[in-house]
Design a protein around this motif. Structure first.
Motif, mmCIF file in Angstrom:
data_model
loop_
_atom_site.group_PDB
_atom_site.id
_atom_site.type_symbol
_atom_site.label_atom_id
_atom_site.label_comp_id
_atom_site.label_asym_id
_atom_site.label_seq_id
_atom_site.Cartn_x
_atom_site.Cartn_y
_atom_site.Cartn_z
ATOM 1 N N GLY A 55 -51.615 11.491 -5.974
ATOM 2 C CA GLY A 55 -52.162 10.556 -6.950
ATOM 3 C C GLY A 55 -52.625 11.168 -8.249
ATOM 4 O O GLY A 55 -53.601 10.698 -8.850
ATOM 5 N N ILE A 56 -51.917 12.198 -8.726
ATOM 6 C CA ILE A 56 -52.255 12.847 -9.997
ATOM 7 C C ILE A 56 -51.204 12.493 -11.035
ATOM 8 O O ILE A 56 -50.017 12.383 -10.742
ATOM 9 N N ILE A 57 -51.643 12.324 -12.263
ATOM 10 C CA ILE A 57 -50.723 12.083 -13.378
ATOM 11 C C ILE A 57 -51.181 12.931 -14.564
ATOM 12 O O ILE A 57 -52.378 13.048 -14.837
ATOM 13 N N ALA A 58 -50.230 13.568 -15.222
ATOM 14 C CA ALA A 58 -50.559 14.478 -16.321
ATOM 15 C C ALA A 58 -49.617 14.234 -17.485
ATOM 16 O O ALA A 58 -48.509 13.702 -17.310
ATOM 17 N N GLY A 59 -50.047 14.608 -18.665
ATOM 18 C CA GLY A 59 -49.206 14.380 -19.835
ATOM 19 C C GLY A 59 -49.457 15.362 -20.955
ATOM 20 O O GLY A 59 -50.483 16.040 -21.001
ATOM 21 N N SER A 60 -48.482 15.432 -21.838
ATOM 22 C CA SER A 60 -48.595 16.226 -23.058
ATOM 23 C C SER A 60 -48.142 15.380 -24.235
ATOM 24 O O SER A 60 -47.087 14.725 -24.165
ATOM 25 N N ILE A 61 -48.934 15.365 -25.274
ATOM 26 C CA ILE A 61 -48.567 14.687 -26.518
ATOM 27 C C ILE A 61 -48.243 15.777 -27.538
ATOM 28 O O ILE A 61 -49.127 16.508 -27.987
ATOM 29 N N PHE A 62 -46.961 15.909 -27.856
ATOM 30 C CA PHE A 62 -46.526 16.916 -28.824
ATOM 31 C C PHE A 62 -46.371 16.281 -30.195
ATOM 32 O O PHE A 62 -45.832 15.174 -30.318
ATOM 33 N N ALA B 263 -54.907 15.274 -17.949
ATOM 34 C CA ALA B 263 -54.574 14.950 -16.565
ATOM 35 C C ALA B 263 -55.678 14.066 -16.007
ATOM 36 O O ALA B 263 -56.845 14.201 -16.377
ATOM 37 N N THR B 264 -55.280 13.174 -15.121
ATOM 38 C CA THR B 264 -56.243 12.263 -14.503
ATOM 39 C C THR B 264 -55.646 11.740 -13.194
ATOM 40 O O THR B 264 -54.546 12.133 -12.809
ATOM 41 N N THR B 265 -56.368 10.885 -12.516
ATOM 42 C CA THR B 265 -55.812 10.251 -11.324
ATOM 43 C C THR B 265 -54.954 9.070 -11.746
ATOM 44 O O THR B 265 -55.120 8.513 -12.844
ATOM 45 N N VAL B 266 -54.035 8.667 -10.875
ATOM 46 C CA VAL B 266 -53.175 7.527 -11.170
ATOM 47 C C VAL B 266 -54.012 6.262 -11.410
ATOM 48 O O VAL B 266 -53.744 5.496 -12.343
ATOM 49 N N ASP B 267 -55.044 6.065 -10.625
ATOM 50 C CA ASP B 267 -55.896 4.882 -10.766
ATOM 51 C C ASP B 267 -56.561 4.812 -12.136
ATOM 52 O O ASP B 267 -56.792 3.726 -12.677
ATOM 53 N N VAL C 203 -45.841 13.101 -16.364
ATOM 54 C CA VAL C 203 -45.362 13.419 -15.020
ATOM 55 C C VAL C 203 -46.448 13.003 -14.038
ATOM 56 O O VAL C 203 -47.602 13.428 -14.163
ATOM 57 N N GLY C 204 -46.098 12.148 -13.070
ATOM 58 C CA GLY C 204 -47.132 11.716 -12.147
ATOM 59 C C GLY C 204 -46.636 10.926 -10.961
ATOM 60 O O GLY C 204 -45.453 10.551 -10.877
ATOM 61 N N ALA D 274 -44.973 18.484 -17.279
ATOM 62 C CA ALA D 274 -45.033 17.631 -18.465
ATOM 63 C C ALA D 274 -44.909 18.463 -19.735
ATOM 64 O O ALA D 274 -44.228 18.073 -20.691
ATOM 65 N N TYR D 275 -45.567 19.617 -19.739
ATOM 66 C CA TYR D 275 -45.534 20.468 -20.923
ATOM 67 C C TYR D 275 -44.107 20.918 -21.221
ATOM 68 O O TYR D 275 -43.633 20.800 -22.362
ATOM 69 N N TYR D 276 -43.425 21.435 -20.226
ATOM 70 C CA TYR D 276 -42.069 21.940 -20.446
ATOM 71 C C TYR D 276 -41.122 20.831 -20.902
ATOM 72 O O TYR D 276 -40.335 21.026 -21.838
ATOM 73 N N LEU D 277 -41.173 19.683 -20.247
ATOM 74 C CA LEU D 277 -40.296 18.583 -20.637
ATOM 75 C C LEU D 277 -40.520 18.194 -22.094
ATOM 76 O O LEU D 277 -39.574 18.013 -22.864
ATOM 77 N N GLY D 278 -41.796 18.055 -22.471
ATOM 78 C CA GLY D 278 -42.119 17.679 -23.841
ATOM 79 C C GLY D 278 -41.776 18.756 -24.843
ATOM 80 O O GLY D 278 -41.287 18.468 -25.944
ATOM 81 N N TRP D 279 -42.023 19.997 -24.466
ATOM 82 C CA TRP D 279 -41.756 21.116 -25.380
ATOM 83 C C TRP D 279 -40.268 21.247 -25.665
ATOM 84 O O TRP D 279 -39.854 21.358 -26.823
ATOM 85 N N PHE D 280 -39.447 21.211 -24.623
ATOM 86 C CA PHE D 280 -37.996 21.317 -24.825
ATOM 87 C C PHE D 280 -37.488 20.192 -25.734
ATOM 88 O O PHE D 280 -36.633 20.417 -26.600
#
Length: 402
Positions: A21-28, A88-92, A188-189, A353-359
């Motif tokens: 139940g974890i979700i994380a993100g990167s805003i580039f 990063a935070t919980t899905v809820d 990604v979560g 999430a970082y790698y996907l956004g960075w690429f």
């Protein structure tokens, strides 16, 4: 895995995982310290730090408390080419996280008292770096190899430039950066895209301004005599920089393997030859940053001042040894190191999430996250032998010593 381009041209990449139940993100955000210029060096970094100091609806305490209470975090940073907000935070708690992020992006407060405090923090950081031999040497090296470009200063800036930056400069800079044409968001979560499709669509409301593309800086390292910088201490630090491929160059992947052989880790030639065999190094290796402009590989060594000349000579001899031959076993070990590190990095949703956004941000496309290991595996001996004569010809050198 999917990629969505919203009407405002903002790019969203979403990858569903299955776990706890974890979700994380990167805003580039495309745009970093290369846009600051000499007079305002450090402006983008300061702006990103100020971004989390409060918004219309949420104080900096509220922002940090929300993410920490949900077992996550939020942070911001800026490099030469792009800026980044990670969370990063919980899905809820994700819908609330999106609400907070939108208010941070659209309505940052940039409070005066926090501005003064953050400038002081960064200046203290700059002063602390002056106690480190490598940091001093690298800052001096920047001035030589990136001379007359906006890359010649650290993203932190200088004490002098920071003192000139005003709160209005920060507000203006954020207005430039808040442009959906510049933004890539990767999530990604442990939830499907459809579950949060409505919340994520809020990012399509961010303002669309002029189209942005990374600048092209055509500059190469020239042969320069070693510059010596004197400081108190018991150690000498030597940095030697050579030309290297830029991130989008076809030579980038093979050179990554070559750098593994040259100076990455305990099995590298620099470590084995300069530390293990000759006893010249406290620490040694090579640094090959992923750069969109002015590709560079930097060899470094920390050594006894009495061994300084031997250490510099030894570093150049290790480079020369690459031209004399590379073993298949070295290639195998280098690939294993690169792939092992890459796989370890992908153990967390935040790094995925970082790698996907960075690429995607730098122009390689998010698919490179899947393709990268295979490209590393395909590198052959003949690919590397071409690189040794193509790039290791001219150099610039900085020595920091008592």
């Amino acid at each position: 895995m999917l990629k969505v381009i919203y009407p405002n041209n903002l790019t969203l990449i979403y990858k569903q995982t299955h776990g706890k139940g974890i979700i994380a993100g990167s805003i580039f955000i495309r745009g970093g310290s290369f846009e600051d210029g000499t007079e305002k060096a450090g402006l983008t970094n300061l702006t990103l730090k100020m971004l989390l100091k409060g918004s219309n609806k949420y104080s900096d305490y509220d922002i940090n408390k929300f993410f920490e209470d949900s077992g996550g975090y939020i942070s911001s940073s800026s490099g030469e080419d792009f800026s980044n907000i990670e969370f990063a935070t919980t899905v809820d708690n994700f819908p609330k996280a999106v609400e907070i992020l939108m208010d941070i992006l659209e309505n940052p407060l940039f409070p005066e008292d926090k501005f003064v405090q953050e400038k002081g923090n960064i200046i203290a950081q700059i002063k602390a770096k002056k106690e480190e031999g490598f940091s001093i040497a690298f800052d001096e090296l920047r001035k030589v190899i990136y001379k007359d470009t906006n890359y010649q200063y650290s993203p932190l800036g200088t004490e002098e430039s920071l003192n000139k930056i005003t709160l209005e400069d920060v507000k203006k800079r954020w207005n430039e950066l808040l442009n959906s044409n510049r933004i890539v968001i990767s999530i990604v979560g442990d939830a499907s895209f459809k579950e949060f499709e409505n919340q994520l669509y809020n990012f399509s409301k961010l303002p669309k301004k002029d189209y942005f593309s990374f600048p092209k800086v055509d500059k190469i390292i020239e042969d320069n005599p070693c510059v010596t910088v004197h400081r108190e201490g018991q150690q000498s630090t030597i940095l030697i920089a050579y030309n290297a491929p830029t991130l989008l160059d076809k030579d980038y992947i093979p050179f990554r393997v070559l750098n593994g052989i040259l100076g990455s880790g305990f099995t590298s030639r620099m470590f084995q030859e300069l530390r293990e065999k000759r006893g010249l190094a406290y620490a040694t290796g090579s640094y090959f940053p992923a750069r969109l402009n002015i590709g560079t590989v930097v060899l470094y060594i920390g050594t006894d001042p009495k061994k300084r000349e031997d250490a510099e000579k030894g570093m150049r001899e290790v480079v020369k040894s690459l031209k004399e031959g590379i073993k298949e076993e070295e290639i195998k070990i280098s690939k294993e190191k690169i792939l092992g590190t890459f796989m370890m990095d992908h153990q967390t949703r935040s790094k995925q999430a970082y790698y996907l956004g960075w690429f995607e941000t730098v122009g390689l496309g998010y698919q490179m996250d899947k393709n990268y290991p295979n490209l590393i595996k395909k590198v052959k001996l003949q690919d590397l032998t071409k690189l040794t004569t193509k790039y290791f010809t001219k150099s610039s050198c900085i020595i920091v010593s008592p």
